[in-house]
Write a protein that holds these residues in place. Structure first.
Motif, short mmCIF file in Angstrom:
data_model
loop_
_atom_site.label_atom_id
_atom_site.label_comp_id
_atom_site.label_asym_id
_atom_site.label_seq_id
_atom_site.Cartn_x
_atom_site.Cartn_y
_atom_site.Cartn_z
N GLU A 1 -3.55 -2.93 -6.08
CA GLU A 1 -2.73 -3.53 -7.14
C GLU A 1 -2.03 -2.42 -7.91
OE1 GLU A 1 -5.10 -5.42 -10.23
OE2 GLU A 1 -6.72 -3.99 -9.88
N VAL A 2 -0.83 -2.74 -8.40
CA VAL A 2 -0.07 -1.85 -9.26
C VAL A 2 -0.58 -2.05 -10.68
CG1 VAL A 2 2.24 -1.31 -10.15
CG2 VAL A 2 1.93 -1.94 -7.74
N LEU A 3 -0.86 -0.97 -11.39
CA LEU A 3 -1.47 -1.08 -12.71
C LEU A 3 -0.47 -1.36 -13.84
CD1 LEU A 3 -4.17 1.72 -12.54
CD2 LEU A 3 -4.40 -0.73 -12.09
N GLU A 4 0.70 -0.78 -13.77
CA GLU A 4 1.67 -0.92 -14.85
C GLU A 4 2.52 -2.18 -14.66
OE1 GLU A 4 5.49 1.61 -16.35
OE2 GLU A 4 3.64 2.75 -15.95
N LYS A 5 2.65 -2.98 -15.73
CA LYS A 5 3.45 -4.21 -15.66
C LYS A 5 4.92 -3.87 -15.39
CE LYS A 5 0.66 -7.26 -18.49
NZ LYS A 5 0.04 -7.91 -17.37
N ASN A 6 5.60 -4.79 -14.72
CA ASN A 6 7.03 -4.65 -14.40
C ASN A 6 7.33 -3.34 -13.67
OD1 ASN A 6 7.64 -7.13 -15.76
ND2 ASN A 6 7.43 -6.01 -17.68
N SER A 7 6.47 -3.02 -12.71
CA SER A 7 6.62 -1.77 -12.00
C SER A 7 6.33 -1.96 -10.50
CB SER A 7 5.68 -0.72 -12.60
OG SER A 7 5.95 0.55 -12.07
N PHE A 8 6.29 -0.85 -9.80
CA PHE A 8 6.02 -0.87 -8.36
C PHE A 8 5.38 0.43 -7.95
CE2 PHE A 8 9.96 1.35 -8.82
CZ PHE A 8 9.91 2.35 -7.86
N SER A 9 4.79 0.43 -6.77
CA SER A 9 4.31 1.64 -6.11
C SER A 9 4.88 1.65 -4.70
CB SER A 9 2.78 1.66 -6.03
OG SER A 9 2.21 1.81 -7.30
N PHE A 10 5.51 2.75 -4.34
CA PHE A 10 6.06 2.92 -3.00
C PHE A 10 5.21 3.96 -2.30
CE2 PHE A 10 9.80 4.36 -0.23
CZ PHE A 10 9.63 3.31 0.67
N THR A 11 4.56 3.54 -1.23
CA THR A 11 3.60 4.38 -0.53
C THR A 11 3.89 4.35 0.97
OG1 THR A 11 2.01 2.57 -0.20
CG2 THR A 11 1.80 3.83 -2.24
N GLY A 12 3.10 5.08 1.69
CA GLY A 12 3.11 5.02 3.14
C GLY A 12 1.67 4.91 3.61
N CYS A 13 1.47 4.34 4.77
CA CYS A 13 0.13 4.22 5.35
C CYS A 13 0.19 4.68 6.80
CB CYS A 13 -0.36 2.77 5.29
SG CYS A 13 -0.52 2.13 3.61
N THR A 14 -0.77 5.52 7.17
CA THR A 14 -0.88 6.04 8.53
C THR A 14 -2.21 5.57 9.10
OG1 THR A 14 0.42 7.97 7.91
CG2 THR A 14 -0.86 8.12 9.95
N VAL A 15 -2.17 5.04 10.32
CA VAL A 15 -3.37 4.48 10.94
C VAL A 15 -3.57 5.12 12.32
CG1 VAL A 15 -4.42 2.35 11.83
CG2 VAL A 15 -3.08 2.29 9.72
N SER A 16 -4.83 5.52 12.58
CA SER A 16 -5.16 6.08 13.88
C SER A 16 -6.58 5.67 14.26
CB SER A 16 -5.06 7.61 13.83
OG SER A 16 -5.33 8.15 15.10
N PRO A 17 -6.82 5.17 15.49
CA PRO A 17 -5.82 4.76 16.46
C PRO A 17 -4.82 3.79 15.83
CG PRO A 17 -8.05 4.48 17.35
CD PRO A 17 -8.17 4.84 15.91
N GLY A 18 -3.65 3.70 16.42
CA GLY A 18 -2.56 2.94 15.85
C GLY A 18 -2.88 1.50 15.50
N PHE A 19 -2.19 1.01 14.47
CA PHE A 19 -2.39 -0.35 13.99
C PHE A 19 -1.93 -1.37 15.02
CE2 PHE A 19 -0.85 -4.22 12.00
CZ PHE A 19 -1.96 -4.61 11.28
N ASP A 20 -2.69 -2.46 15.08
CA ASP A 20 -2.34 -3.61 15.89
C ASP A 20 -2.86 -4.83 15.13
OD1 ASP A 20 -2.82 -5.77 17.97
OD2 ASP A 20 -1.95 -4.22 19.25
N PHE A 21 -2.06 -5.88 15.03
CA PHE A 21 -2.49 -7.06 14.28
C PHE A 21 -3.76 -7.69 14.86
CE2 PHE A 21 1.52 -7.02 11.90
CZ PHE A 21 1.04 -7.36 10.64
#
Length: 166
Positions: A118-138
């Motif tokens: 969750e983003v802590l500050e109201k009216n805001s956003f967090s832009f991140t990246g996520c790396t998964v290994s072994p690679g992500f699969d649904f």
């Protein structure tokens, strides 16, 4: 920066757990299923990564995958990442750029942990990246209901109710 501008510029789409994402990398090489644990069905790419945007009016619901997931902070405001280990231990970490006050720029969620953000500050956003290994699969993605997860971890019912979609 406006959220709509980031979504448009990076061609982000809605993620089933909440927030917005776009896959940015999927390795060409694969790990054969015979070299992976029993929890994997089929081959997996060596590694995958995504952009992930979360806003303060939405959250990333508790989910789990079979792999470690490394979070990278890019811009915006602090994100709280909640985790419940397979044995029921709860922990949280702040991901952001205020490292002098305990925030981290990068954090790895261990494989098979349930986690939410969750983003802590109201009216805001967090832009991140996520790396998964072994690679992500649904096929590895589990998004439990509040009822399912609360039954599994009753002592964490309050935070589970807050960060699940049903």
């Amino acid at each position: 920066m406006k959220v709509a501008k980031i979504i448009s510029h990076f061609n982000l789409i809605e993620h089933p757990e909440g927030g917005y994402f776009k896959e940015t990398y999927r390795s060409n090489g694969e790990i054969q299923s015979k070299h992976l644990g029993n929890e994997f069905d089929g081959n997996r790419n060596y590694c995958t990564s995504i952009y992930f945007l979360l806003t303060s009016d939405k959250f990333s619901a508790f989910h789990k995958i079979n792999q470690d997931e490394i979070w990278h902070f890019y811009t915006g405001t602090t994100l709280r990442l909640h985790m419940i280990s397979p044995n029921g231990a709860y922990a949280a970490v702040l991901i952001g750029n205020d490292f002098l006050n305990g925030e981290v720029l990068q954090f790895t969620v261990p494989a098979r942990y349930y986690f939410a953000a969750e983003v802590l500050e109201k009216n805001s956003f967090s832009f991140t990246g996520c790396t998964v290994s072994p690679g992500f699969d649904f096929r590895d993605f589990v998004l439990p209901s509040c009822k399912e997860l609360s039954k599994k971890f009753p002592k964490h019912k309050k935070i589970i109710k807050q960060l699940t979609h049903d």
